[in-house]
Design an enzyme around this catalytic site. Structure first.
Site, mmCIF file in Angstrom:
data_model
loop_
_atom_site.group_PDB
_atom_site.id
_atom_site.type_symbol
_atom_site.label_atom_id
_atom_site.label_comp_id
_atom_site.label_asym_id
_atom_site.label_seq_id
_atom_site.Cartn_x
_atom_site.Cartn_y
_atom_site.Cartn_z
ATOM 1 N N ARG A 114 0.881 -1.181 0.000
ATOM 2 C CA ARG A 114 0.000 0.000 0.000
ATOM 3 C C ARG A 114 0.906 1.215 0.000
ATOM 4 O O ARG A 114 1.713 1.406 0.911
ATOM 5 C CB ARG A 114 -0.902 0.001 1.235
ATOM 6 C CG ARG A 114 -1.628 1.331 1.423
ATOM 7 C CD ARG A 114 -2.738 1.276 2.423
ATOM 8 N NE ARG A 114 -3.872 0.526 1.903
ATOM 9 C CZ ARG A 114 -5.084 0.527 2.456
ATOM 10 N NH1 ARG A 114 -5.324 1.225 3.551
ATOM 11 N NH2 ARG A 114 -6.066 -0.175 1.915
ATOM 12 N N HIS A 141 -7.368 0.657 -6.419
ATOM 13 C CA HIS A 141 -7.544 -0.226 -5.260
ATOM 14 C C HIS A 141 -8.165 -1.529 -5.792
ATOM 15 O O HIS A 141 -9.330 -1.834 -5.538
ATOM 16 C CB HIS A 141 -8.456 0.452 -4.234
ATOM 17 C CG HIS A 141 -8.394 -0.146 -2.868
ATOM 18 N ND1 HIS A 141 -7.563 -1.202 -2.534
ATOM 19 C CD2 HIS A 141 -9.064 0.159 -1.722
ATOM 20 C CE1 HIS A 141 -7.733 -1.506 -1.255
ATOM 21 N NE2 HIS A 141 -8.626 -0.708 -0.735
ATOM 22 N N GLN A 144 -9.915 -4.229 -3.578
ATOM 23 C CA GLN A 144 -11.236 -3.782 -3.134
ATOM 24 C C GLN A 144 -12.270 -4.088 -4.221
ATOM 25 O O GLN A 144 -13.356 -4.595 -3.933
ATOM 26 C CB GLN A 144 -11.194 -2.272 -2.852
ATOM 27 C CG GLN A 144 -12.502 -1.711 -2.360
ATOM 28 C CD GLN A 144 -12.881 -2.202 -0.967
ATOM 29 O OE1 GLN A 144 -12.086 -2.112 -0.047
ATOM 30 N NE2 GLN A 144 -14.084 -2.714 -0.811
ATOM 31 N N ASP A 236 -17.472 6.549 -1.404
ATOM 32 C CA ASP A 236 -16.211 6.465 -0.666
ATOM 33 C C ASP A 236 -15.973 7.828 -0.030
ATOM 34 O O ASP A 236 -16.678 8.804 -0.334
ATOM 35 C CB ASP A 236 -15.081 6.088 -1.649
ATOM 36 C CG ASP A 236 -13.731 5.885 -0.964
ATOM 37 O OD1 ASP A 236 -13.683 5.717 0.270
ATOM 38 O OD2 ASP A 236 -12.705 5.885 -1.697
ATOM 39 N N CYS A 276 -16.442 1.069 0.554
ATOM 40 C CA CYS A 276 -15.232 0.290 0.850
ATOM 41 C C CYS A 276 -14.835 0.376 2.320
ATOM 42 O O CYS A 276 -14.114 -0.482 2.809
ATOM 43 C CB CYS A 276 -14.089 0.752 -0.039
ATOM 44 S SG CYS A 276 -13.734 2.503 0.119
ATOM 45 N N ARG A 304 -13.138 -9.187 1.226
ATOM 46 C CA ARG A 304 -11.713 -8.887 1.003
ATOM 47 C C ARG A 304 -10.885 -10.129 1.301
ATOM 48 O O ARG A 304 -9.952 -10.467 0.571
ATOM 49 C CB ARG A 304 -11.253 -7.720 1.896
ATOM 50 C CG ARG A 304 -11.908 -6.380 1.613
ATOM 51 C CD ARG A 304 -11.477 -5.806 0.279
ATOM 52 N NE ARG A 304 -10.027 -5.653 0.187
ATOM 53 C CZ ARG A 304 -9.343 -4.605 0.683
ATOM 54 N NH1 ARG A 304 -9.985 -3.604 1.242
ATOM 55 N NH2 ARG A 304 -8.028 -4.530 0.565
HETATM 56 N N1 NVA Z 1 -10.142 6.352 -1.360
HETATM 57 C C1 NVA Z 1 -9.768 5.938 -0.033
HETATM 58 C C2 NVA Z 1 -9.964 4.470 0.143
HETATM 59 C C3 NVA Z 1 -9.653 3.939 1.511
HETATM 60 C C4 NVA Z 1 -9.809 2.452 1.618
HETATM 61 C C5 NVA Z 1 -8.325 6.336 0.229
HETATM 62 O O1 NVA Z 1 -7.495 6.179 -0.670
HETATM 63 O O2 NVA Z 1 -8.039 6.805 1.335
HETATM 64 N N1 CP Z 2 -11.240 -0.596 2.382
HETATM 65 C C1 CP Z 2 -9.969 -0.601 2.806
HETATM 66 O O1 CP Z 2 -9.013 -0.796 2.048
HETATM 67 O O2 CP Z 2 -9.835 -0.383 4.145
HETATM 68 P P1 CP Z 2 -8.480 -0.161 4.957
HETATM 69 O O3 CP Z 2 -7.936 1.180 4.586
HETATM 70 O O4 CP Z 2 -8.888 -0.249 6.391
HETATM 71 O O5 CP Z 2 -7.516 -1.245 4.569
#
Ligand code: NVA
Ligand code: CP
Length: 317
Positions: A114, A141, A144, A236, A276, A304
């Site tokens: 990540r 993502h 997801q 989101d 998500c 997931r």
């Molecule tokens: N769009 C959000 C998704 C979190 C799972 C982010 O990137 O923070």
């Molecule tokens: N939806 C998702 O990726 O959640 P986290 O940021 O908690 O991993």
């Protein structure tokens, strides 16, 4: 681990064909049933695709679902997860992502990452000799999206001919939904405030997939039209990780895009609500919606685990 063949990465949705994506979703459902049977009967874990193998999980941003679901996924496949935050790696002191990918490849059998820019993930993958998986970048993502489509398929059956409307920021989650949905025949509409459209390159790729699958891709600022008759409404956060300094300004811009009961009422009668997570009740979604009967957000979170087990088993086969 050094290998001669090119490793199979999952840096974005388009690293898998539509057939491979469907095979992952089928395997995810199988693994979900296996797991339920195992816990019901206290039987031994039948699946051991990762026995004796180690998977590094690198986080340069916070995570609850991705971190825990990948850790459990690797454990339940018989492998060993190694969760690392960049702050505790030399990466946090300036070692390059390329060297990190090369070094970790000598110890582990896959790397889940990540991070911020997709270029960082691409650079790591280009220097890794083991599969690399995108656990969220600013661009995509994809894990997801796998879980989301698994959830939608479990609810409504085949994706072909169905419509999912994503409401809000044209972000990483929207991008992966556009690509994965369009690939599998699911029409995807994105309704966003002016100035917050999804990336034009991603939309163009999704349109190419849609032309092949028969799906429709719609990108619009008209949220009410976009939600009308949709089978699923998805939203989101308005400010993603890394955009904290824009959060305040975005509150006003995004306010007309909150998913309220009135907006949900425009969707199909059996429409589901997806998110998500993490969610901000009273911002992108009203509490009545996310805590109401149409919400499937915890099924998404659970999926997931199953989808990522299927993905890892596929990439490390
Ligand atoms: N769009 C959000 C998704 C979190 C799972 C982010 O990137 O923070
Ligand atoms: N939806 C998702 O990726 O959640 P986290 O940021 O908690 O991993």
């Amino acid at each position: 681990m050094t290998t001669t063949a090119s490793p199979r990465h999952f840096l974005g949705v388009d690293d898998l064909s539509s057939e491979q994506l469907l095979a992952v979703l089928d395997l995810a459902e199988e693994l979900k049933a296996d797991r339920a049977a195992r816990f019901a009967s206290r039987a031994e874990m039948a699946r051991d695709e990762l026995r004796g193998r180690t998977v590094a999980l690198i986080f340069e941003k916070p995570s609850t679902r991705t971190r825990v679901s990948f850790q459990v996924a690797v454990s339940e496949l018989g492998g060993q997860p190694l969760t690392l935050s960049s702050a505790e790696l030399q990466l946090g002191r300036g070692e390059t992502i390329a060297d990190t990918g090369a070094v970790l490849s000598r110890y582990v059998h896959a790397i889940v990452v990540r991070t911020f820019g997709q270029d960082r993930l691409d650079e790591l993958a280009a220097n890794a000799s083991v599969p690399v998986v995108n656990a969220l970048t600013d661009l995509e993502h994809p894990c997801q999206a796998l879980a989301d489509l698994q959830t939608l398929r479990a609810e409504h059956g085949e994706l072909t001919g169905r419509t999912l409307t994503y409401v809000g920021d044209g972000n990483n989650v929207a991008h992966s939904l556009l690509l994965a949905g369009a690939k599998l025949g699911l029409s995807v509409r994105v309704a966003h405030p002016a100035g917050y459209a999804p990336d034009a390159t991603i939309v163009a790729r999704a349109e190419t997939h849609a032309a092949a699958s028969g799906a429709q891709v719609t990108v619009t600022t008209d949220v009410e039209a976009a939600v009308t008759d949709a089978d699923a409404v998805y939203t989101d956060v308005w400010a993603s990780m890394g955009q904290e300094d824009e959060a305040e300004a975005r509150l006003e811009v995004f306010a007309p895009y909150q998913v309220t009961p009135a907006l949900m009422a425009r969707a199909a009668d059996d429409a589901i609500f997806l998110h998500c997570l993490p969610a901000h009740r009273g911002e992108e979604v009203g509490a009545e919606v996310i805590d109401g009967p149409s919400a499937r957000v915890f099924d998404q979170a659970e999926n997931r685990l199953h989808a990522q087990k299927a993905l890892l088993a596929t990439l490390l086969r």
